[in-house]
Design an enzyme around this catalytic site. Structure first.
Site, PDB file in Angstrom:
ATOM      1  N   ALA A  61      -5.442 -24.693 -13.664  1.00  0.00           N
ATOM      2  CA  ALA A  61      -4.207 -25.259 -13.124  1.00  0.00           C
ATOM      3  C   ALA A  61      -3.896 -26.588 -13.808  1.00  0.00           C
ATOM      4  O   ALA A  61      -4.738 -27.178 -14.488  1.00  0.00           O
ATOM      5  CB  ALA A  61      -4.336 -25.458 -11.623  1.00  0.00           C
ATOM      6  N   GLY A 106      -7.847 -21.215 -12.589  1.00  0.00           N
ATOM      7  CA  GLY A 106      -6.769 -20.243 -12.553  1.00  0.00           C
ATOM      8  C   GLY A 106      -6.788 -19.300 -13.733  1.00  0.00           C
ATOM      9  O   GLY A 106      -6.348 -18.152 -13.626  1.00  0.00           O
ATOM     10  N   GLU A 109      -9.193 -16.688 -12.770  1.00  0.00           N
ATOM     11  CA  GLU A 109      -8.576 -15.878 -11.718  1.00  0.00           C
ATOM     12  C   GLU A 109      -7.523 -14.938 -12.288  1.00  0.00           C
ATOM     13  O   GLU A 109      -7.368 -13.813 -11.802  1.00  0.00           O
ATOM     14  CB  GLU A 109      -7.963 -16.801 -10.661  1.00  0.00           C
ATOM     15  CG  GLU A 109      -9.022 -17.518  -9.835  1.00  0.00           C
ATOM     16  CD  GLU A 109      -8.455 -18.611  -8.950  1.00  0.00           C
ATOM     17  OE1 GLU A 109      -8.644 -18.544  -7.724  1.00  0.00           O
ATOM     18  OE2 GLU A 109      -7.827 -19.545  -9.495  1.00  0.00           O
ATOM     19  N   GLU A 129     -13.526 -25.285  -9.509  1.00  0.00           N
ATOM     20  CA  GLU A 129     -12.762 -26.006  -8.490  1.00  0.00           C
ATOM     21  C   GLU A 129     -13.653 -26.870  -7.588  1.00  0.00           C
ATOM     22  O   GLU A 129     -13.208 -27.905  -7.083  1.00  0.00           O
ATOM     23  CB  GLU A 129     -11.962 -25.016  -7.632  1.00  0.00           C
ATOM     24  CG  GLU A 129     -10.797 -24.349  -8.345  1.00  0.00           C
ATOM     25  CD  GLU A 129     -11.194 -23.078  -9.095  1.00  0.00           C
ATOM     26  OE1 GLU A 129     -10.280 -22.366  -9.547  1.00  0.00           O
ATOM     27  OE2 GLU A 129     -12.414 -22.801  -9.231  1.00  0.00           O
TER      28      GLU A 129
END
Length: 255
Positions: A61, A106, A109, A129
């Site tokens: 992110a 991300g 993911e 994270e």
């Protein structure tokens, strides 16, 4: 645009293009959702490659953007964040992630949303994270655990450590490791081969597997049974069986 959709040989390439690290800011997330849904609708797209370029898949992110968000802002954004990734996971066609360099947070993911993952020897994947005082928020706690099992998922999420390509393959996080300069070529070849297959049967197989994993065995079997019987009404089924009887297995042309 930070994400583009290019189509060739029945394969749609969802290309991330936000240098230098393909950080997944809000605009990129929204564009990803838009193009994933478009790829799902388009008849000329029969399989999809998700690719970040030769150097990096996606390093996660946009932390600077997220730092400015308070609790209220993220409550309002969290569903849209997940929906952008779920749009990729729900493309009703075969999807392969072509992973080079970093696929973190991300980025990891996003790779988890594919049906198959081909990684370069230079790839590094992880869910860091926890090092920010957070947990994965775009499906990592759910898709990673389903893919590699809860114990390995907890190892990666609790520690935030990165794994290199070979360890990722060993734990089932990626399916194939190839030289970095061959990642996209091999991913496109995998997708192009499936793009020649029976589109509705491939959709049925994907939906049966993915949805079946979320439910009990009896419900999953009922869904499989309905899809199986329903495919007997398709031209592809007629063509496939006719070719098998006349020519033997693997000779049917579905386009």
């Amino acid at each position: 645009m930070t994400v583009s959709l290019e189509v060739a040989e029945g394969v749609g390439t969802l290309r991330l293009d936000r240098p230098p690290m393909n950080a997944l800011d809000i605009a990129t997330q929204d564009r990803l959702k838009e193009l994933a849904e478009e790829a799902g609708r388009r008849e000329d797209v029969r399989a999809v490659v998700v690719y970040g370029g030769e150097k990096v898949f996606a390093a996660g992110a946009d932390i600077k953007e997220m730092q400015e968000m308070d609790h209220t802002a993220m409550v309002l954004r969290a569903r849209a964040l997940q929906d952008s990734f779920t749009a990729v996971a729900r493309i009703p066609k075969p999807v392969v992630a072509a992973v080079t360099g970093y696929a973190l947070g991300g980025g990891c993911e996003l790779a988890l949303c594919a049906d198959f993952r081909i990684a370069g020897e230079n790839a590094k994947l992880g869910q860091p994270e926890i090092l920010l005082g957070l947990i994965p928020g775009a499906g990592g706690t759910q898709r990673l655990a389903r893919l590699v099992g809860p114990s390995k998922a907890k190892d990666l999420i609790f520690t935030g450590r990165m794994v290199k390509a070979e360890e990722a393959r060993e734990i089932g996080l990626v399916d194939r490791v190839v030289p970095a300069d061959e990642v996209y070529t091999q991913a496109h070849a995998w997708a192009a081969k499936l793009a020649q297959g029976p589109a509705l049967a491939l959709r049925a197989a994907k939906e049966s597997i993915d949805t079946g994993l979320e439910t009990d065995i009896d419900t999953g079997l009922a869904m499989e049974r309905n899809w199986f019987a329903g495919l007997f009404a398709t031209e592809d089924r007629e063509r496939g069986m006719r070719s098998f009887v006349a020519e033997g297995p693997g000779k049917a042309k579905f386009l």
